[in-house]
Write a protein that holds these residues in place. Structure first.
Motif, mmCIF file in Angstrom:
data_model
loop_
_atom_site.group_PDB
_atom_site.id
_atom_site.type_symbol
_atom_site.label_atom_id
_atom_site.label_comp_id
_atom_site.label_asym_id
_atom_site.label_seq_id
_atom_site.Cartn_x
_atom_site.Cartn_y
_atom_site.Cartn_z
ATOM 1 N N PHE A 1 12.121 -0.357 7.752
ATOM 2 C CA PHE A 1 13.131 -1.342 6.875
ATOM 3 C C PHE A 1 12.388 -1.462 5.650
ATOM 4 C CE2 PHE A 1 15.191 -2.084 11.091
ATOM 5 C CZ PHE A 1 16.491 -1.813 10.657
ATOM 6 N N SER A 2 11.334 -1.866 5.583
ATOM 7 C CA SER A 2 10.731 -2.549 4.525
ATOM 8 C C SER A 2 10.236 -1.354 3.444
ATOM 9 C CB SER A 2 9.270 -3.525 4.818
ATOM 10 O OG SER A 2 8.463 -2.411 5.820
ATOM 11 N N THR A 3 10.186 -0.256 3.922
ATOM 12 C CA THR A 3 9.680 0.861 2.899
ATOM 13 C C THR A 3 11.007 1.768 2.341
ATOM 14 O OG1 THR A 3 9.438 2.377 4.671
ATOM 15 C CG2 THR A 3 7.621 1.273 3.926
ATOM 16 N N LEU A 4 12.064 1.721 3.131
ATOM 17 C CA LEU A 4 13.433 2.334 2.587
ATOM 18 C C LEU A 4 13.749 2.015 1.286
ATOM 19 C CD1 LEU A 4 15.596 2.452 5.857
ATOM 20 C CD2 LEU A 4 13.973 4.161 4.951
ATOM 21 N N PRO A 5 13.789 0.883 0.811
ATOM 22 C CA PRO A 5 13.951 0.401 -0.648
ATOM 23 C C PRO A 5 13.226 1.240 -1.494
ATOM 24 C CG PRO A 5 14.015 -1.719 0.823
ATOM 25 C CD PRO A 5 13.580 -0.385 1.508
ATOM 26 N N VAL A 6 11.932 1.169 -1.497
ATOM 27 C CA VAL A 6 10.875 1.651 -2.370
ATOM 28 C C VAL A 6 11.354 3.239 -2.391
ATOM 29 C CG1 VAL A 6 8.446 2.208 -2.723
ATOM 30 C CG2 VAL A 6 9.243 0.060 -1.678
ATOM 31 N N LEU B 1 0.750 -1.185 -0.115
ATOM 32 C CA LEU B 1 -0.037 0.053 0.113
ATOM 33 C C LEU B 1 0.976 1.367 0.218
ATOM 34 C CD1 LEU B 1 -2.666 -1.197 2.663
ATOM 35 C CD2 LEU B 1 -3.001 -0.984 0.185
ATOM 36 N N SER B 2 2.027 1.203 0.704
ATOM 37 C CA SER B 2 2.940 2.232 0.770
ATOM 38 C C SER B 2 3.526 2.785 -0.488
ATOM 39 C CB SER B 2 4.092 1.995 2.006
ATOM 40 O OG SER B 2 3.381 1.791 3.242
ATOM 41 N N GLU B 3 4.097 1.589 -1.172
ATOM 42 C CA GLU B 3 4.690 1.718 -2.640
ATOM 43 C C GLU B 3 3.697 2.422 -3.502
ATOM 44 O OE1 GLU B 3 7.152 -0.620 -5.889
ATOM 45 O OE2 GLU B 3 6.591 -1.599 -4.153
ATOM 46 N N LYS B 4 2.264 1.953 -3.505
ATOM 47 C CA LYS B 4 1.423 2.348 -4.457
ATOM 48 C C LYS B 4 1.194 3.852 -4.164
ATOM 49 C CE LYS B 4 -2.703 0.393 -5.242
ATOM 50 N NZ LYS B 4 -3.880 -0.087 -5.230
ATOM 51 N N PHE C 1 8.052 14.571 0.695
ATOM 52 C CA PHE C 1 6.944 14.869 1.842
ATOM 53 C C PHE C 1 6.322 13.435 2.212
ATOM 54 C CE2 PHE C 1 8.278 18.875 0.582
ATOM 55 C CZ PHE C 1 8.007 19.756 1.362
ATOM 56 N N ALA C 2 6.178 12.693 1.017
ATOM 57 C CA ALA C 2 5.317 11.787 1.161
ATOM 58 C C ALA C 2 5.914 10.325 1.861
ATOM 59 C CB ALA C 2 4.817 11.124 -0.272
ATOM 60 N N ALA C 3 7.180 10.209 1.564
ATOM 61 C CA ALA C 3 8.013 9.244 2.309
ATOM 62 C C ALA C 3 7.860 9.315 3.860
ATOM 63 C CB ALA C 3 9.360 9.223 2.068
ATOM 64 N N GLU D 1 22.685 2.019 3.093
ATOM 65 C CA GLU D 1 22.947 0.898 2.520
ATOM 66 C C GLU D 1 22.105 0.848 1.339
ATOM 67 O OE1 GLU D 1 25.218 -2.381 1.411
ATOM 68 O OE2 GLU D 1 25.417 -1.170 2.791
ATOM 69 N N MET D 2 21.243 1.102 1.346
ATOM 70 C CA MET D 2 19.970 0.800 0.249
ATOM 71 C C MET D 2 19.882 2.060 -0.791
ATOM 72 S SD MET D 2 16.744 -0.357 2.486
ATOM 73 C CE MET D 2 16.983 -1.768 3.629
#
Length: 431
Positions: free
Chosen positions: A111-116, A77-80, A91-93, A390-391
């Motif tokens: 952790f799971s959203t940083l790559p996106v 949902l976050s990536e969308k 601002f969205a991140a 790192e990402m």
């Protein structure tokens, strides 16, 4: 002897900080033994048992949700959302990481959203250090606004004897931190040269070190969706019951803390039954491991700090009570520097807030300073900060020549200063 005992406390906090992670709790326990050998009385009453039990209950639910695929669904949902308006990624991140932490009660969801975040910024030609820096800070400061975080639960229990309710705490913490994160994002957006002009980026581009992340064809399962919805309902129930306790229910048969634990454990069981998850695998989830580590950290450091403070409370009041009473904002500075070393909002709150309140600090000032326990970004060694570096394969999110010259510092300090300032204003009206 007092100075020797204080030196012992500081020494074991330093040792714990050097060990990192669960080592803070280990060092705290060792420090208690040394204080006892130096003649200080300790007691089970100095251990925040209620806080630890609530952390365990909440983590049980979050780990069950993770095993059912709920965290993957939240990332989806976050990536969308991030890809819907990629030009506003800075601002969205932080809004994504802020609300994920607010709901989950742990900043490790970032952790799971940083790559996106890094990939969307790169696709737009935006320097990834801008959204990544404030996203990490937002995931940390949101801990002090989450209804189920260890820090908020611990602080709410401390404020209850002073007539300050759980809802009053949240009504100050949430708006002040949320607005502060937006200001921090504006600052982050101004920092660093454009990505295409960055020498490190150009060099890495020539060397073929920059990769494009493939978008996954993730399809959320019904179990993943159910676990997220069930978790959301449990949070609504917790907050709703707190509202009822604020005046509607006069003689409750179950208190607020007990209700949180019961609701969370029940919710974990419902998720396990409905989603048919293997319960042996729940304890292997990353959220479960980090949550149990937090319990040990809070146990050790809070016990160590409380033993010293309770043994010298009269001396502490005489030395610093007047100063803090005259300049209550100095509490924010103390919390800021303490959290740099303790690496935990919950541990910092449990160790220092009881002492501050016992010295006569007004509850409104303590709440206003609360966000300052989130200075985990100052030293560039915190896990989510290192993960962001790192990402980002563009090299824009990097450490400088000195310890503190990294892209997280200015957005982070700005966020905390604005949050504390706004909270002082709101607290004047709420309390």
């Amino acid at each position: 002897m007092v100075w020797l005992q204080l030196a012992t406390v500081l020494l074991f906090i330093f040792i714990g900080a050097r060990l990192g992670g669960i080592g803070i709790g280990y060092a705290g326990g060792a420090g208690v033994i040394v204080l006892a050998l130096l003649g200080m009385q300790t007691s089970m009453e100095y251990i925040p048992v209620e806080v630890i039990l609530i952390i365990m209950s909440v983590i049980a639910t979050i780990a069950s949700m993770q095993r059912a695929g709920g965290l993957d669904y939240l990332v989806y949902l976050s990536e969308k959302m991030l890809r819907k308006h990629p030009q506003y990624i800075t601002f969205a991140a932080p809004m994504v990481t802020y609300f994920m932490t607010l709901l989950a009660g742990t900043g490790h969801t970032a952790f799971s959203t940083l790559p996106v975040i890094a990939e969307v910024a790169k696709e737009q030609g935006i320097r990834p250090s801008k959204p990544l820096s404030i996203a990490v800070v937002a995931s940390q400061v949101a801990i002090t606004a989450s209804p189920i975080s260890a820090a908020v639960v611990a602080f709410a229990a401390m404020l209850q004897p002073f007539g300050v309710s759980y809802l009053q705490l949240l009504s100050i913490a949430i708006p002040s931190t949320l607005f502060a994160v937006l200001v921090g994002a504006a600052v982050a957006n101004l920092l660093g040269k454009p990505l295409l002009e960055d020498e490190v980026y150009q060099q890495r581009l020539k060397e073929g070190l920059i990769k494009q992340r493939e978008q996954t064809n993730y399809i959320p399962t019904s179990e993943a969706k159910f676990s997220v919805y069930a978790f959301a309902v449990s949070i609504i129930l917790v907050v709703s019951y707190a509202i009822l306790l604020s005046g509607v229910i006069e003689n409750p048969t179950i208190g607020r803390s007990e209700a949180i634990m019961a609701i969370m454990l029940t919710n974990a069981g419902i998720i396990a039954l409905k989603c048919k998850i293997n319960l042996n695998e729940v304890t292997q989830m990353s959220t479960f491991r980090s949550g149990m580590s937090a319990c040990i950290c809070v146990l050790g450091v809070a016990w160590l700090g409380s033993t010293f403070v309770n043994g010298h409370i009269d001396d502490i009041k005489a030395l610093s009570g007047t100063l803090l009473a005259s300049y209550p904002w100095m509490l924010a500075l103390i919390l800021f520097f303490a959290s740099m070393l303790l690496y935990s909002q919950g541990a910092t709150t449990a160790a220092l807030m009881p002492a501050a309140l016992s010295m006569g600090i007004e509850p409104s000032a303590a709440i206003a300073s609360f966000a300052a326990v989130s200075a985990l970004f100052v030293l560039p060694t915190y896990p989510t900060l290192l993960a962001a570096i790192e990402m980002d394969d563009t090299g824009s999110t990097r450490l400088g020549k000195y310890v503190f010259d990294h892209p997280f510092l200015l957005p982070g300090i700005t966020t905390l200063v604005i949050s504390v300032t706004i909270a002082f204003v709101i607290a004047g009206f709420v309390i």
